[in-house]
Design a protein around this motif. Structure first.
Motif, PDB file in Angstrom:
ATOM      1  N   PRO A   1     -13.781-146.902 -27.898  1.00 12.31           N
ATOM      2  CA  PRO A   1     -14.840-146.184 -28.388  1.00 12.31           C
ATOM      3  C   PRO A   1     -14.966-145.022 -27.276  1.00 12.31           C
TER       4      PRO A   1
ATOM      5  N   THR B   1     -23.520-139.571 -23.397  1.00 15.98           N
ATOM      6  CA  THR B   1     -24.263-140.171 -24.664  1.00 15.98           C
ATOM      7  C   THR B   1     -24.773-141.472 -24.382  1.00 15.98           C
TER       8      THR B   1
ATOM      9  N   SER C   1     -17.155-139.438 -20.266  1.00 15.52           N
ATOM     10  CA  SER C   1     -17.474-139.062 -18.911  1.00 15.52           C
ATOM     11  C   SER C   1     -17.030-140.281 -17.984  1.00 15.52           C
ATOM     12  N   SER C   2     -16.581-141.298 -18.400  1.00 20.08           N
ATOM     13  CA  SER C   2     -16.045-142.473 -17.536  1.00 20.08           C
ATOM     14  C   SER C   2     -15.312-141.929 -16.396  1.00 20.08           C
TER      15      SER C   2
ATOM     16  N   GLY D   1     -17.679-141.942 -26.055  1.00 22.19           N
ATOM     17  CA  GLY D   1     -18.862-141.200 -26.076  1.00 22.19           C
ATOM     18  C   GLY D   1     -18.956-139.710 -25.778  1.00 22.19           C
TER      19      GLY D   1
ATOM     20  N   GLY E   1     -26.738-145.390 -14.463  1.00 23.19           N
ATOM     21  CA  GLY E   1     -27.952-145.227 -13.600  1.00 23.19           C
ATOM     22  C   GLY E   1     -28.408-143.759 -13.764  1.00 23.19           C
TER      23      GLY E   1
ATOM     24  N   GLN F   1     -25.980-137.795 -13.426  1.00 29.61           N
ATOM     25  CA  GLN F   1     -25.237-136.594 -12.851  1.00 29.61           C
ATOM     26  C   GLN F   1     -24.428-136.041 -14.397  1.00 29.61           C
ATOM     27  N   SER F   2     -23.994-136.971 -14.979  1.00 24.31           N
ATOM     28  CA  SER F   2     -23.119-136.480 -16.403  1.00 24.31           C
ATOM     29  C   SER F   2     -24.098-136.214 -17.436  1.00 24.31           C
TER      30      SER F   2
HETATM   31  C1  LIG Z   1     -19.462-135.791 -12.773  1.00 25.12           C
HETATM   32  C2  LIG Z   1     -19.699-137.080 -13.079  1.00 25.12           C
HETATM   33  C3  LIG Z   1     -21.203-137.597 -12.838  1.00 25.12           C
HETATM   34  C4  LIG Z   1     -21.611-138.841 -13.092  1.00 25.12           C
HETATM   35  N1  LIG Z   1     -22.522-139.261 -12.904  1.00 25.12           N
HETATM   36  C5  LIG Z   1     -23.148-140.768 -13.075  1.00 25.12           C
HETATM   37  C6  LIG Z   1     -24.436-141.010 -13.081  1.00 25.12           C
HETATM   38  O1  LIG Z   1     -25.356-140.343 -12.234  1.00 25.12           O
HETATM   39  N2  LIG Z   1     -24.844-142.340 -13.363  1.00 25.12           N
HETATM   40  C7  LIG Z   1     -23.975-143.054 -13.935  1.00 25.12           C
HETATM   41  O2  LIG Z   1     -24.334-144.183 -14.388  1.00 25.12           O
HETATM   42  N3  LIG Z   1     -22.763-142.667 -14.431  1.00 25.12           N
HETATM   43  C8  LIG Z   1     -22.273-141.330 -14.156  1.00 25.12           C
HETATM   44  N4  LIG Z   1     -20.890-141.034 -14.336  1.00 25.12           N
HETATM   45  C9  LIG Z   1     -20.103-142.006 -15.150  1.00 25.12           C
HETATM   46  C10 LIG Z   1     -20.288-141.817 -16.554  1.00 25.12           C
HETATM   47  O3  LIG Z   1     -21.031-140.331 -16.956  1.00 25.12           O
HETATM   48  C11 LIG Z   1     -21.070-142.900 -17.286  1.00 25.12           C
HETATM   49  O4  LIG Z   1     -20.414-144.127 -17.234  1.00 25.12           O
HETATM   50  C12 LIG Z   1     -21.759-142.759 -18.672  1.00 25.12           C
HETATM   51  O5  LIG Z   1     -22.400-143.783 -18.835  1.00 25.12           O
HETATM   52  C13 LIG Z   1     -20.628-142.756 -19.615  1.00 25.12           C
HETATM   53  O6  LIG Z   1     -21.129-142.289 -20.762  1.00 25.12           O
HETATM   54  P1  LIG Z   1     -20.019-141.442 -21.994  1.00 25.12           P
HETATM   55  O7  LIG Z   1     -21.001-141.263 -23.223  1.00 25.12           O
HETATM   56  O8  LIG Z   1     -19.519-140.268 -21.352  1.00 25.12           O
HETATM   57  O9  LIG Z   1     -19.444-142.689 -22.269  1.00 25.12           O
HETATM   58  P2  LIG Z   1     -17.605-142.733 -22.320  1.00 25.12           P
HETATM   59  O10 LIG Z   1     -17.198-142.122 -20.940  1.00 25.12           O
HETATM   60  O11 LIG Z   1     -17.264-141.831 -23.402  1.00 25.12           O
HETATM   61  O12 LIG Z   1     -17.404-144.334 -22.425  1.00 25.12           O
HETATM   62  C14 LIG Z   1     -17.629-145.176 -21.302  1.00 25.12           C
HETATM   63  C15 LIG Z   1     -17.402-146.346 -21.822  1.00 25.12           C
HETATM   64  O13 LIG Z   1     -18.429-146.806 -22.775  1.00 25.12           O
HETATM   65  C16 LIG Z   1     -17.522-147.240 -23.926  1.00 25.12           C
HETATM   66  N5  LIG Z   1     -18.421-146.642 -24.822  1.00 25.12           N
HETATM   67  C17 LIG Z   1     -18.747-145.391 -25.276  1.00 25.12           C
HETATM   68  N6  LIG Z   1     -19.737-145.204 -26.461  1.00 25.12           N
HETATM   69  C18 LIG Z   1     -19.783-146.593 -26.824  1.00 25.12           C
HETATM   70  C19 LIG Z   1     -20.582-147.069 -27.959  1.00 25.12           C
HETATM   71  N7  LIG Z   1     -21.275-146.417 -28.456  1.00 25.12           N
HETATM   72  N8  LIG Z   1     -20.465-148.280 -28.170  1.00 25.12           N
HETATM   73  C20 LIG Z   1     -19.479-149.128 -27.228  1.00 25.12           C
HETATM   74  N9  LIG Z   1     -18.859-148.670 -26.404  1.00 25.12           N
HETATM   75  C21 LIG Z   1     -18.632-147.274 -26.039  1.00 25.12           C
HETATM   76  C22 LIG Z   1     -16.296-146.429 -23.903  1.00 25.12           C
HETATM   77  O14 LIG Z   1     -15.228-147.217 -24.586  1.00 25.12           O
HETATM   78  C23 LIG Z   1     -16.109-146.742 -22.328  1.00 25.12           C
HETATM   79  O15 LIG Z   1     -15.584-147.887 -22.050  1.00 25.12           O
HETATM   80  C24 LIG Z   1     -20.592-139.828 -14.010  1.00 25.12           C
HETATM   81  C25 LIG Z   1     -19.565-139.217 -14.308  1.00 25.12           C
HETATM   82  C26 LIG Z   1     -19.160-138.035 -13.958  1.00 25.12           C
HETATM   83  C27 LIG Z   1     -17.725-137.294 -14.361  1.00 25.12           C
END
Ligand SMILES: Cc1cc2nc3c(=O)[nH]c(=O)nc-3n(C[C@H](O)[C@H](O)[C@H](O)COP(=O)(O)OP(=O)(O)OC[C@H]3O[C@@H](n4cnc5c(N)ncnc54)[C@H](O)[C@@H]3O)c2cc1C
Length: 532
Positions: free
Chosen positions: A123, A199, A128-129, A125, A209, A193-194
């Protein structure tokens, strides 16, 4: 106008920092560390990207994209080690294809098809992992890998104004979600921050967080119920304000990182948009004095929206302060009434342990706000907070290692813990990189503890950035666990933290998680290798 996303780094190409800003960063870097050995990195041209050939996916029930740039964008997350590998053209773990189901019917058809063929599904989103959560490191051990991009499952589907909650599709990005809620005066108020490029589904799957330092810190706190599609069927929890009916299905799915099912939508608790904001910045001789003030404020049940401690280096990097003093940033937001009395009380508590309201940054009179208000330092901090990922990429292009790690620990252990972790990080940076900067802040505070967050900036040896960072990270992660902290407060487990998360977790609980996975995902197709 459609904005183009970077295939190697953070966010939109048109928002990346330009050559002039990169030169300024280089100057700044050279004042802090030995940069004589830096090898700047230049992104490979899109049409020169080299990816492993896509394996046979003919007969898939929905359209799949195998365009190289699309696969490249879905290969890595957004950690330092991801950005470097993408910049250097390493896409060896690229998915074979990217799928974008339009609805749950298409999603279910795809999952069934993959399940029957043991094709792995990751999966995706916003991607931004920062823990290797979306990366198919297991690529060679499976017949094929599909990156399941949820961007078409998007939008606010329903708003229950009376209960103040909304049904929101999992693939909705932060800015879109807030833009849809704004006309009704409502907000989810979750700002990691992301935010720009992550998503709702990703936040729930990683227990993200947000920006706010107390009270509702994690997305968990705003979840009312959710819907998850698994290879064995759908799990949908009941909408309730609270329930004592045994272990909560939501609690099992929160933080499951795509290994137990695909979150397709969730009912989220909303808040009314705040009308009043006040903030103040206090200076302290060091981080420990500022942390003591943060502890007392956190235990006074005042619930500031911001209660962030910056050490001297962190403050300087973010344009707050002179590199000598540490700071406590305090902010309160109110829906129905001004929050000045709360701020006055928090400032008095902080002053009682040596905090001095920073010169020229006295608490502002309460103001009706639509946009960001408050003191200069808080505004500078907020601006830097959102711009930071683009600056990070600028530093990576210059050839620097720049990465963060975070944790949480009880107040009773905090000072000793922080000193040991900082010393371990500083030693590792010096040993591995020769020189570098380690700064820290406290991002969230609780009545019983705090979440410290560390930033490392150091010169990378030519060709060695990823290996050097991995060595630093392993050294500090061992200390985090040994000294009573958690391997992550909000960045999640993914693949990078798995070994430490397994040490932190009771072994019998890992066995229970495995049993749950076997039940919903008997062929192990869902995001193999995360969590356990
Ligand atoms: C610059 C930067 C700043 C950040 N700041 C923060 C912050 O302030 N707080 C924080 O908590 N994190 C932060 N992060 C980490 C990241 O943004 C978080 O983990 C965020 O929640 C990931 O969301 P995403 O939609 O990008 O998920 P993805 O990166 O696409 O996926 C993250 C994980 O969730 C799974 N996933 C995604 N969508 C689904 C779905 N619908 N159903 C089941 N599984 C799914 C994926 O397989 C993966 O294992 C930051 C990252 C960066 C690069």
């Amino acid at each position: 106008m459609t904005r183009s996303l970077s295939y190697w780094g953070w966010g939109f190409e048109d928002a990346a920092i330009d050559e002039g800003a990169r030169q300024k960063l280089a100057m700044l870097l050279s004042t802090q560390m030995d940069v004589s050995n830096l090898s700047p990195r230049v992104p490979t041209a899109v049409d020169a990207l080299e990816l492993p050939a896509s394996r046979d996916l003919s007969g898939a029930p929905i359209t799949l994209s195998t365009a190289p740039v699309d696969r490249a964008r879905h290969t890595h997350g957004q950690a330092f080690r991801d950005v470097v590998r993408a910049l250097e053209g390493d896409f060896s773990v690229a998915p074979d294809a990217v799928a974008r189901p339009a609805d749950e019917t298409e999603l279910t058809a795809l999952l069934d098809w993959c399940d029957a063929r043991s094709i792995a599904v990751v999966p995706f989103g916003g991607g931004s992992s920062v823990v290797g959560g979306v990366e198919a490191r297991f690529r060679d051990g499976v017949p094929a890998v599909i990156s399941l991009d949820l961007e078409r499952l998007s939008g606010v589907k329903e708003v229950d104004v009376t209960s103040r909650a909304a049904r929101i599709a999992a693939g909705t990005f932060g800015p879109d979600l807030e833009a849809e809620l704004a006309p009704q005066g409502l907000t989810l108020r979750h700002y990691p921050q992301s935010f720009e490029r992550s998503t709702l589904g990703g936040w729930l799957a990683t227990r993200a967080g947000g920006h706010f330092a107390t009270l509702y810190t994690h997305i968990d706190d705003m979840l009312e119920s959710m819907r998850v599609v698994t290879p064995r069927g759908v799990i949908e929890s009941r909408r309730l304000p609270a329930s004592g009916a045994g272990p909560s299905p939501d609690r099992l799915m929160l933080g499951s990182e795509g290994s137990l099912g695909i979150i397709t939508e969730a009912w989220m608790r909303l808040q009314v948009r705040p009308k009043h904001k006040v903030s103040a910045t206090l200076a302290f001789p060091d981080l420990y004095a500022a942390a003591e003030a943060a502890r007392l404020v956190a235990q006074a049940a005042l619930f500031p929206t911001n209660c962030r401690v910056l050490d001297a280096n962190e403050a300087m990097i973010n344009g707050v302060g002179d590199g000598q003093r540490s700071f406590l940033l305090l902010a309160f937001e109110g829906v129905d009434a001004p929050r000045q009395p709360w701020l006055d009380r928090a400032v008095a508590i902080a002053a009682s342990v040596g905090g001095v309201v920073a010169k020229g940054q006295a608490p502002q009179p309460t103001v009706e706000v639509v946009a960001d208000e408050g003191d200069d330092a808080a505004q500078r901090w907020r601006k830097m907070f959102l711009r930071a990922p683009y600056l990070r990429d600028g530093l990576v292009r210059l050839g620097a290692i720049t990465e963060t790690f975070e944790t949480a620990v009880l107040w009773c252990d905090f000072p000793d813990f922080h000193r040991k972790v900082k010393a371990a990080a500083t030693d590792a940076v010096k040993r591995i990189c020769g020189s570098g900067l380690v700064s820290s802040r406290i991002t969230h505070v609780y009545p019983d503890g705090a979440a410290p967050y560390f930033t490392v900036i150091a010169p990378a040896k030519p060709g060695g950035g990823v290996a050097q960072w991995d060595e630093i990270k392993a050294a500090v992660s061992d200390v985090l666990l040994a000294e009573g902290g958690t391997i992550t407060h909000h960045h999640a487990v993914g693949r990078d933290h798995r070994a430490w998360a397994q040490r932190q977790r009771p072994p019998l609980f890992t066995a229970m998680l495995r049993a749950a996975k076997r039940e919903v995902d008997p062929h192990g197709i869902l995001n193999p290798g995360v969590l356990m």
